[in-house]
Design an enzyme around this catalytic site. Structure first.
Site, PDB file in Angstrom:
ATOM      1  N   VAL A   1      35.660  18.038 -52.784  1.00 12.06           N
ATOM      2  CA  VAL A   1      35.157  17.670 -51.464  1.00 12.06           C
ATOM      3  C   VAL A   1      34.320  18.814 -50.890  1.00 12.06           C
ATOM      4  CG1 VAL A   1      35.798  17.001 -49.104  1.00 12.06           C
ATOM      5  CG2 VAL A   1      37.087  16.102 -51.045  1.00 12.06           C
ATOM      6  N   CYS A   2      34.698  20.041 -51.186  1.00 13.38           N
ATOM      7  CA  CYS A   2      34.038  21.222 -50.611  1.00 13.38           C
ATOM      8  C   CYS A   2      32.522  21.244 -50.819  1.00 13.38           C
ATOM      9  CB  CYS A   2      34.683  22.499 -51.138  1.00 13.38           C
ATOM     10  SG  CYS A   2      36.444  22.619 -50.747  1.00 13.38           S
TER      11      CYS A   2
END
Length: 187
Positions: A46-47
């Site tokens: 997700v980062c």
């Protein structure tokens, strides 16, 4: 106890930005609006989507006098390697703060002690070094840079216009409210 309106604790960390290593401290936040966006870790899932989303809007943040900082418990060396190998993270032009000592994550109360990683924490900091907004998510929930930009503009607006407040979904140029006895029960 909430960190809202508290002054950022002193810190100095290594950072990576556009091919260079540098140091960033709390002093760098003074005199301008800043946003620190904590994320769990480099080379994750997700980062990079969040950092790329911020990268896409970074010119808009800069246009309103805001510096953006990404931050994780990884080293500045890991930030460099990730920047060079990820297409999404390669778009990032703002500094990526390194917090391998976990001090910064502890100061902002986003550290997951047992994992040595930070929660997804977003902090809007005013020119005096005071934290004005906080958003904290579990590690699996991504954030929206557009919503962050809206919140920064709202924080800037109410700072520049004491006595006014920004209602839900307020966008730049929209009407604000002036709290008063006459408004009670009328909204």
């Amino acid at each position: 106890m909430s960190l809202i309106n508290s002054v950022v604790k002193p810190f100095t960390v290594h950072a990576y930005q556009q091919g260079k290593f540098l140091q960033v401290s709390d002093a760098d936040l003074k005199g301008k609006w800043s946003v620190i966006v904590f994320y769990p870790g480099d080379f994750t899932f997700v980062c990079p989507t969040e950092l790329a989303d911020l990268a896409d809007l970074y010119p808009q943040f800069q246009a309103i006098g805001v510096e953006v900082y990404g931050a994780s418990t990884d080293s500045h060396f890991a930030h460099k390697a990730w920047h060079e190998t990820s297409e999404a993270v390669g778009k990032v032009q703002y500094p990526l703060l390194a917090d391998p000592t976990l001090t910064l994550s502890r100061n902002f109360e986003v550290l997951i002690e047992e994992d040595g990683q930070a929660l997804r924490g977003t902090f809007v900091i005013d020119p005096e070094g005071k934290i004005r907004t906080i958003e904290v998510h579990d590690t699996g929930i991504g954030r929206s840079a557009a919503e962050l930009l809206r919140r920064v503009k709202a924080a800037q607006y109410i700072t520049a216009h004491p006595g006014e407040v920004c209602p839900a979904k307020w966008e730049e140029g929209a009407e604000t409210l002036t709290p008063s006895l006459e408004l009670v029960g009328k909204i």
